[in-house]
Design a protein around this motif. Sequence first.
Motif, PDB file in Angstrom:
ATOM      1  N   ARG A 241      -1.097  17.989  -0.458  1.00 56.49           N
ATOM      2  CA  ARG A 241      -1.801  16.892   0.221  1.00 56.49           C
ATOM      3  C   ARG A 241      -0.844  15.774   0.599  1.00 56.49           C
ATOM      4  O   ARG A 241      -1.013  15.117   1.631  1.00 56.49           O
ATOM      5  CB  ARG A 241      -2.920  16.359  -0.675  1.00 56.49           C
ATOM      6  N   SER A 242       0.174  15.549  -0.224  1.00 55.53           N
ATOM      7  CA  SER A 242       1.169  14.519   0.079  1.00 55.53           C
ATOM      8  C   SER A 242       1.952  14.873   1.336  1.00 55.53           C
ATOM      9  O   SER A 242       2.245  13.991   2.155  1.00 55.53           O
ATOM     10  CB  SER A 242       2.111  14.356  -1.116  1.00 55.53           C
TER      11      SER A 242
ATOM     12  N   LYS B  77      -1.955   1.770   6.873  1.00 52.58           N
ATOM     13  CA  LYS B  77      -2.034   1.280   5.493  1.00 52.58           C
ATOM     14  C   LYS B  77      -2.769   2.265   4.587  1.00 52.58           C
ATOM     15  O   LYS B  77      -2.299   2.582   3.493  1.00 52.58           O
ATOM     16  CB  LYS B  77      -2.736  -0.080   5.485  1.00 52.58           C
ATOM     17  N   SER B  78      -3.910   2.767   5.035  1.00 53.92           N
ATOM     18  CA  SER B  78      -4.681   3.679   4.176  1.00 53.92           C
ATOM     19  C   SER B  78      -3.932   4.992   3.950  1.00 53.92           C
ATOM     20  O   SER B  78      -3.948   5.532   2.840  1.00 53.92           O
ATOM     21  CB  SER B  78      -6.056   3.946   4.780  1.00 53.92           C
ATOM     22  N   THR B  79      -3.255   5.489   4.975  1.00 52.35           N
ATOM     23  CA  THR B  79      -2.483   6.724   4.815  1.00 52.35           C
ATOM     24  C   THR B  79      -1.320   6.516   3.850  1.00 52.35           C
ATOM     25  O   THR B  79      -1.052   7.357   2.990  1.00 52.35           O
ATOM     26  CB  THR B  79      -1.961   7.208   6.178  1.00 52.35           C
ATOM     27  N   PHE B  80      -0.636   5.382   3.973  1.00 54.23           N
ATOM     28  CA  PHE B  80       0.477   5.073   3.083  1.00 54.23           C
ATOM     29  C   PHE B  80      -0.001   4.953   1.635  1.00 54.23           C
ATOM     30  O   PHE B  80       0.614   5.497   0.713  1.00 54.23           O
ATOM     31  CB  PHE B  80       1.158   3.776   3.520  1.00 54.23           C
TER      32      PHE B  80
ATOM     33  N   LYS C 269      -0.679   7.071  -3.963  1.00 51.69           N
ATOM     34  CA  LYS C 269      -1.551   7.494  -5.071  1.00 51.69           C
ATOM     35  C   LYS C 269      -1.249   8.934  -5.482  1.00 51.69           C
ATOM     36  O   LYS C 269      -1.228   9.249  -6.680  1.00 51.69           O
ATOM     37  CB  LYS C 269      -3.015   7.379  -4.653  1.00 51.69           C
ATOM     38  N   LEU C 270      -1.020   9.792  -4.496  1.00 53.64           N
ATOM     39  CA  LEU C 270      -0.709  11.188  -4.811  1.00 53.64           C
ATOM     40  C   LEU C 270       0.599  11.299  -5.578  1.00 53.64           C
ATOM     41  O   LEU C 270       0.720  12.090  -6.512  1.00 53.64           O
ATOM     42  CB  LEU C 270      -0.646  12.012  -3.524  1.00 53.64           C
ATOM     43  N   GLN C 271       1.577  10.499  -5.199  1.00 48.80           N
ATOM     44  CA  GLN C 271       2.856  10.524  -5.917  1.00 48.80           C
ATOM     45  C   GLN C 271       2.685  10.026  -7.344  1.00 48.80           C
ATOM     46  O   GLN C 271       3.242  10.601  -8.289  1.00 48.80           O
ATOM     47  CB  GLN C 271       3.890   9.678  -5.188  1.00 48.80           C
TER      48      GLN C 271
END
Length: 185
Positions: free
Chosen positions: A64-65, A114-117, A122-124
Amino acid sequence: VVNNFMVEANTSILFLVAFIDLMCTSLMLLVYLIVLGTLSLDLLLLSICTFIGGGLIPTLWIRRSAIKSRELVDSNRDLSDFLIQRLRSLRLLKLASSFEVERNKFEEHVARVKSTFLENLKLQLKTENVLEPLVLISILLVLYTGRELLSLEWEAIGLFVVMFLRTLPFFKTVLVNYQKTSRYI
C-alpha cells in the motif's frame, strides 16, 4: 517542470542510499542469525519463523505504501501543472474575477497531496512499530521452548535472548528499507 526534476533526482539518490543500507543491514542480520544458529539450531528455526511471520504482517502495508507513493507523485505533478497553468493565465484570472474558484481548486490539490503524504507516513510507522509486541511473544516462546522442550540451561537461553534482541533492530531496518525502496521504484 524544474520541481519535478528536482524531486525525481532527490528520490533516485534516496533510493540508492536505502538500497545500499538494505543490503548492508541484510548482511548483518544474516551474520547474527548464523551466530544464533551456533547457539541453538532449534531456537534459530523458531526465531526465523517469528521473523517470517513478523515480516508477513507489514507486507500489506509495504504494498500500500508503494501505491500511495505513486499517488503522491501524481498529486504533486497535478499541483505543479495546476500552478503553472494559473501563472500563465494570471491576467485572464484577474479579468474573470475567479479567484475564489481558483483558490478552492488549489486547496483541493493541496489537501490531496497532504492526505496522501500522511497516509504514506502512517503506513511506514505501522511497519516500524508492529515488531515490538511480536518480539515480546517470541521471547516468551523462546524461554518456554528452550527450557521445557529442549532442556537448555538458563545461561544458553539468556545468551540466545540477548542475541535475538540484538537482531531486532536489523530486522526492523531491513523492513523499513524494503518499504522505502519499494516506494521509490
